[in-house]
Motif scaffolding. Structure first.
Motif, PDB file in Angstrom:
ATOM      1  N   ASP A 106      44.768  63.989  13.127  1.00 47.39           N
ATOM      2  CA  ASP A 106      46.234  63.981  13.140  1.00 47.39           C
ATOM      3  C   ASP A 106      46.699  63.280  11.866  1.00 47.39           C
ATOM      4  OD1 ASP A 106      48.948  63.624  13.517  1.00 47.39           O
ATOM      5  OD2 ASP A 106      48.774  63.002  15.606  1.00 47.39           O
ATOM      6  N   PRO A 107      46.857  64.026  10.760  1.00 50.60           N
ATOM      7  CA  PRO A 107      47.187  63.387   9.478  1.00 50.60           C
ATOM      8  C   PRO A 107      48.506  62.627   9.492  1.00 50.60           C
ATOM      9  CG  PRO A 107      46.414  65.633   9.145  1.00 50.60           C
ATOM     10  CD  PRO A 107      46.624  65.473  10.617  1.00 50.60           C
ATOM     11  N   ASP A 108      49.506  63.093  10.236  1.00 57.86           N
ATOM     12  CA  ASP A 108      50.769  62.355  10.306  1.00 57.86           C
ATOM     13  C   ASP A 108      50.565  60.992  10.968  1.00 57.86           C
ATOM     14  OD1 ASP A 108      52.471  64.134   9.009  1.00 57.86           O
ATOM     15  OD2 ASP A 108      52.920  65.257  10.828  1.00 57.86           O
ATOM     16  N   ARG A 109      49.758  60.971  12.007  1.00 52.88           N
ATOM     17  CA  ARG A 109      49.450  59.691  12.664  1.00 52.88           C
ATOM     18  C   ARG A 109      48.690  58.777  11.723  1.00 52.88           C
ATOM     19  NH1 ARG A 109      45.664  60.398  17.535  1.00 52.88           N
ATOM     20  NH2 ARG A 109      44.177  60.581  15.820  1.00 52.88           N
ATOM     21  N   SER A 110      47.758  59.348  10.961  1.00 52.98           N
ATOM     22  CA  SER A 110      47.015  58.545   9.983  1.00 52.98           C
ATOM     23  C   SER A 110      47.961  57.929   8.961  1.00 52.98           C
ATOM     24  CB  SER A 110      45.973  59.418   9.271  1.00 52.98           C
ATOM     25  OG  SER A 110      45.059  59.994  10.189  1.00 52.98           O
ATOM     26  N   ALA A 111      48.935  58.711   8.503  1.00 50.70           N
ATOM     27  CA  ALA A 111      49.908  58.199   7.536  1.00 50.70           C
ATOM     28  C   ALA A 111      50.758  57.094   8.150  1.00 50.70           C
ATOM     29  CB  ALA A 111      50.787  59.346   7.044  1.00 50.70           C
ATOM     30  N   ARG A 112      51.147  57.270   9.408  1.00 53.84           N
ATOM     31  CA  ARG A 112      51.943  56.228  10.085  1.00 53.84           C
ATOM     32  C   ARG A 112      51.150  54.936  10.217  1.00 53.84           C
ATOM     33  NH1 ARG A 112      53.337  60.708  13.428  1.00 53.84           N
ATOM     34  NH2 ARG A 112      51.909  59.989  15.058  1.00 53.84           N
ATOM     35  N   ASP A 113      49.885  55.062  10.587  1.00 55.48           N
ATOM     36  CA  ASP A 113      49.051  53.863  10.739  1.00 55.48           C
ATOM     37  C   ASP A 113      48.930  53.114   9.414  1.00 55.48           C
ATOM     38  OD1 ASP A 113      48.699  54.483  13.396  1.00 55.48           O
ATOM     39  OD2 ASP A 113      46.690  55.335  13.144  1.00 55.48           O
ATOM     40  N   LEU A 114      48.726  53.848   8.331  1.00 60.24           N
ATOM     41  CA  LEU A 114      48.624  53.211   7.019  1.00 60.24           C
ATOM     42  C   LEU A 114      49.941  52.532   6.642  1.00 60.24           C
ATOM     43  CD1 LEU A 114      46.594  55.881   5.027  1.00 60.24           C
ATOM     44  CD2 LEU A 114      45.939  53.492   5.345  1.00 60.24           C
ATOM     45  N   ARG A 115      51.037  53.224   6.870  1.00 60.11           N
ATOM     46  CA  ARG A 115      52.343  52.659   6.515  1.00 60.11           C
ATOM     47  C   ARG A 115      52.612  51.374   7.298  1.00 60.11           C
ATOM     48  NH1 ARG A 115      58.442  54.185   7.757  1.00 60.11           N
ATOM     49  NH2 ARG A 115      59.373  53.507   5.786  1.00 60.11           N
ATOM     50  N   GLU A 116      52.359  51.424   8.602  1.00 60.93           N
ATOM     51  CA  GLU A 116      52.604  50.239   9.426  1.00 60.93           C
ATOM     52  C   GLU A 116      51.670  49.106   9.049  1.00 60.93           C
ATOM     53  OE1 GLU A 116      52.146  51.821  13.328  1.00 60.93           O
ATOM     54  OE2 GLU A 116      54.215  52.588  13.444  1.00 60.93           O
ATOM     55  N   GLY A 117      50.416  49.442   8.731  1.00 59.75           N
ATOM     56  CA  GLY A 117      49.464  48.412   8.345  1.00 59.75           C
ATOM     57  C   GLY A 117      49.838  47.731   7.045  1.00 59.75           C
ATOM     58  N   ILE A 118      50.310  48.517   6.081  1.00 58.58           N
ATOM     59  CA  ILE A 118      50.742  47.935   4.800  1.00 58.58           C
ATOM     60  C   ILE A 118      51.963  47.043   5.007  1.00 58.58           C
ATOM     61  CG2 ILE A 118      51.756  48.518   2.557  1.00 58.58           C
ATOM     62  CD1 ILE A 118      49.927  51.043   2.626  1.00 58.58           C
ATOM     63  N   HIS A 119      52.894  47.492   5.836  1.00 65.78           N
ATOM     64  CA  HIS A 119      54.086  46.676   6.098  1.00 65.78           C
ATOM     65  C   HIS A 119      53.704  45.371   6.788  1.00 65.78           C
ATOM     66  CE1 HIS A 119      57.864  45.465   8.184  1.00 65.78           C
ATOM     67  NE2 HIS A 119      58.411  45.881   7.053  1.00 65.78           N
ATOM     68  N   ALA A 120      52.747  45.448   7.723  1.00 66.65           N
ATOM     69  CA  ALA A 120      52.331  44.249   8.451  1.00 66.65           C
ATOM     70  C   ALA A 120      51.671  43.236   7.520  1.00 66.65           C
ATOM     71  CB  ALA A 120      51.382  44.623   9.583  1.00 66.65           C
ATOM     72  N   GLN A 121      50.899  43.715   6.546  1.00 67.28           N
ATOM     73  CA  GLN A 121      50.173  42.814   5.648  1.00 67.28           C
ATOM     74  C   GLN A 121      51.020  42.306   4.487  1.00 67.28           C
ATOM     75  OE1 GLN A 121      46.272  43.512   4.203  1.00 67.28           O
ATOM     76  NE2 GLN A 121      45.503  44.425   6.099  1.00 67.28           N
ATOM     77  N   THR A 122      51.953  43.135   4.010  1.00 67.34           N
ATOM     78  CA  THR A 122      52.663  42.778   2.776  1.00 67.34           C
ATOM     79  C   THR A 122      54.168  42.634   2.953  1.00 67.34           C
ATOM     80  OG1 THR A 122      53.055  45.071   2.097  1.00 67.34           O
ATOM     81  CG2 THR A 122      50.933  44.090   1.490  1.00 67.34           C
ATOM     82  N   GLY A 123      54.708  43.186   4.039  1.00 64.71           N
ATOM     83  CA  GLY A 123      56.155  43.192   4.226  1.00 64.71           C
ATOM     84  C   GLY A 123      56.857  44.255   3.405  1.00 64.71           C
ATOM     85  N   LEU A 124      56.099  45.091   2.697  1.00 65.18           N
ATOM     86  CA  LEU A 124      56.686  46.113   1.833  1.00 65.18           C
ATOM     87  C   LEU A 124      56.986  47.391   2.609  1.00 65.18           C
ATOM     88  CD1 LEU A 124      54.374  45.705  -1.288  1.00 65.18           C
ATOM     89  CD2 LEU A 124      56.746  44.918  -1.057  1.00 65.18           C
ATOM     90  N   ASN A 125      58.058  48.052   2.212  1.00 68.75           N
ATOM     91  CA  ASN A 125      58.431  49.323   2.816  1.00 68.75           C
ATOM     92  C   ASN A 125      58.050  50.452   1.865  1.00 68.75           C
ATOM     93  OD1 ASN A 125      59.600  51.263   4.540  1.00 68.75           O
ATOM     94  ND2 ASN A 125      61.519  51.188   3.385  1.00 68.75           N
ATOM     95  N   VAL A 126      56.929  51.089   2.147  1.00 70.11           N
ATOM     96  CA  VAL A 126      56.474  52.211   1.328  1.00 70.11           C
ATOM     97  C   VAL A 126      56.312  53.433   2.223  1.00 70.11           C
ATOM     98  CG1 VAL A 126      55.268  50.681  -0.279  1.00 70.11           C
ATOM     99  CG2 VAL A 126      54.007  51.717   1.621  1.00 70.11           C
ATOM    100  N   ALA A 127      56.401  54.604   1.629  1.00 67.92           N
ATOM    101  CA  ALA A 127      56.074  55.838   2.335  1.00 67.92           C
ATOM    102  C   ALA A 127      54.612  56.169   2.062  1.00 67.92           C
ATOM    103  CB  ALA A 127      56.974  56.974   1.872  1.00 67.92           C
ATOM    104  N   VAL A 128      54.022  56.953   2.950  1.00 65.34           N
ATOM    105  CA  VAL A 128      52.617  57.327   2.799  1.00 65.34           C
ATOM    106  C   VAL A 128      52.477  58.845   2.935  1.00 65.34           C
ATOM    107  CG1 VAL A 128      50.280  57.136   3.748  1.00 65.34           C
ATOM    108  CG2 VAL A 128      51.765  55.118   3.659  1.00 65.34           C
ATOM    109  N   VAL A 129      51.709  59.429   2.029  1.00 66.56           N
ATOM    110  CA  VAL A 129      51.366  60.853   2.085  1.00 66.56           C
ATOM    111  C   VAL A 129      49.852  60.976   2.136  1.00 66.56           C
ATOM    112  CG1 VAL A 129      51.284  62.999   0.738  1.00 66.56           C
ATOM    113  CG2 VAL A 129      53.423  61.714   0.921  1.00 66.56           C
ATOM    114  N   VAL A 130      49.352  61.788   3.050  1.00 67.54           N
ATOM    115  CA  VAL A 130      47.940  62.156   3.085  1.00 67.54           C
ATOM    116  C   VAL A 130      47.835  63.548   2.461  1.00 67.54           C
ATOM    117  CG1 VAL A 130      45.934  62.649   4.530  1.00 67.54           C
ATOM    118  CG2 VAL A 130      47.504  60.799   5.158  1.00 67.54           C
ATOM    119  N   SER A 131      47.052  63.659   1.388  1.00 65.01           N
ATOM    120  CA  SER A 131      47.019  64.900   0.611  1.00 65.01           C
ATOM    121  C   SER A 131      45.690  65.632   0.773  1.00 65.01           C
ATOM    122  CB  SER A 131      47.250  64.602  -0.874  1.00 65.01           C
ATOM    123  OG  SER A 131      46.171  63.858  -1.408  1.00 65.01           O
ATOM    124  N   ASP A 132      45.753  66.940   0.551  1.00 64.96           N
ATOM    125  CA  ASP A 132      44.536  67.740   0.534  1.00 64.96           C
ATOM    126  C   ASP A 132      44.753  68.898  -0.423  1.00 64.96           C
ATOM    127  OD1 ASP A 132      41.851  67.962   1.793  1.00 64.96           O
ATOM    128  OD2 ASP A 132      42.555  69.971   2.270  1.00 64.96           O
TER     129      ASP A 132
END
Length: 320
Positions: A106-132
């Motif tokens: 589920d690539p969208d879920r993977s992107a959400r997990d990465l985004r939330e994890g980055i926000h939790a660790q850094t407080g930064l608001n970034v978007a995430v794209v999983v590419s192929d």
């Protein structure tokens, strides 16, 4: 003025199942609010344990929803994510010999997990794209597309707006998530060992923290809505065989007038409306043309059945 910047850091280690991608991203990149982080699907799949022993041919049946086209040893299929890709997106490169890597479940879920994890660790608001990487109809070569996204406006809808000359834009819908993925690939490359890229300069496309948006799945056309549901050869064969399971990719039923015109053009036969009215059609088919009319009806979303009259077919729209 808009200034767009892309960079892909060196130094990423070989990713293994269970590795912490968030930690790797934070250590390797210098993120800022409004950035778009692009991560190749290969490292997402590896971290999520989507490595399988065997060949692409062995893995292909399990990843295939339906075959779209075949040319020699190449199979273009619609996979379980709805993506139409060569070999369902299964990759045998940058992996141990005798193994393949499947796309994320589920690539969208993977992107959400990465985004939330980055926000939790850094407080930064970034978007995430999983590419192929994917090929394109009518074009040689490949480019990267977004198969997963979180926190990003994946498409900008310009329909209803007017240009500088006052012309209304009717169907303009730039797939910006795909454009971002393609731009990132210019920095990551295929052999450079750089699976992470940061695209900076389009913070206007990044959603507020906690809002993930519709994801890249929203860019996938529903089966049957695509005008090219089968390859040219496969469409002929599927229409002639007329299996009910093959009907949906041909799309919603055409109008009675459209089908009548096609039958006349292809066979020279005229149709008439059924006595009951509605959209039903009748056509008298001389010996040798029945199969052709049935195939034309099937390809246009109609069902052909016989009547009590000799050599007469009754056509009606199929349930869609």
């Amino acid at each position: 003025m808009i200034r767009l910047g892309v960079y892909a850091p060196d130094g990423a280690p070989e990713v293994m199942p269970g590795d912490d991608l968030v930690g790797l991203v934070v250590a390797l990149t210098e993120l800022a609010d409004g950035d778009v982080l692009v991560v190749t699907s290969k490292v997402v799949s590896k971290a999520e344990g989507r490595i399988r022993r065997g060949t692409r041919d062995q893995a292909l049946p399990g990843e295939t929803a339906r075959v779209v086209a075949r040319r020699g040893e190449t199979s273009i299929v619609r996979n379980h994510l709805g993506l139409t890709m060569a070999a369902a997106g299964i990759d045998a490169s940058n992996v141990l010999p005798g193994h393949v890597v499947l796309l994320p479940e589920d690539p969208d879920r993977s992107a959400r997990d990465l985004r939330e994890g980055i926000h939790a660790q850094t407080g930064l608001n970034v978007a995430v794209v999983v590419s192929d990487t994917a090929g394109r109809a009518w074009r040689e070569g490949q480019t990267d597309i977004a198969i997963g996204a979180a926190g990003l406006v994946v498409a900008e809808d310009f329909a209803g707006r007017t240009d500088a000359h006052g012309n209304e834009l009717a169907v303009t819908l730039p797939a910006v998530a795909d454009e971002i993925a393609g731009a990132a690939e210019l920095a990551t490359g295929k052999l450079g060992g750089r699976p992470f890229a940061v695209v900076r300069g389009r913070a206007d496309l990044v959603l507020p923290a906690g809002e993930h948006g519709p994801g890249a799945a929203s860019l996938v056309r529903a089966d049957g809505a695509d005008l090219f549901g089968y390859g040219a050869r496969e469409a002929v064969v599927r229409a002639l065989t007329g299996a009910e399971a093959d009907r949906r990719p041909f799309g919603a039923p055409a109008s009675a007038d459209e089908l009548s015109a096609v039958i006349l053009r292809a066979t020279g036969l005229h149709t008439s409306h059924t006595r009951a009215g509605g959209e039903g059609l009748l056509v008298t088919t001389p010996r040798g043309l029945t199969r052709a009319v049935q195939a034309l009806a099937f390809a246009h979303g109609w069902v052909a059945g016989t009547t009590d009259a000799a050599m007469e077919l009754r056509l009606r729209p199929a349930a869609y």
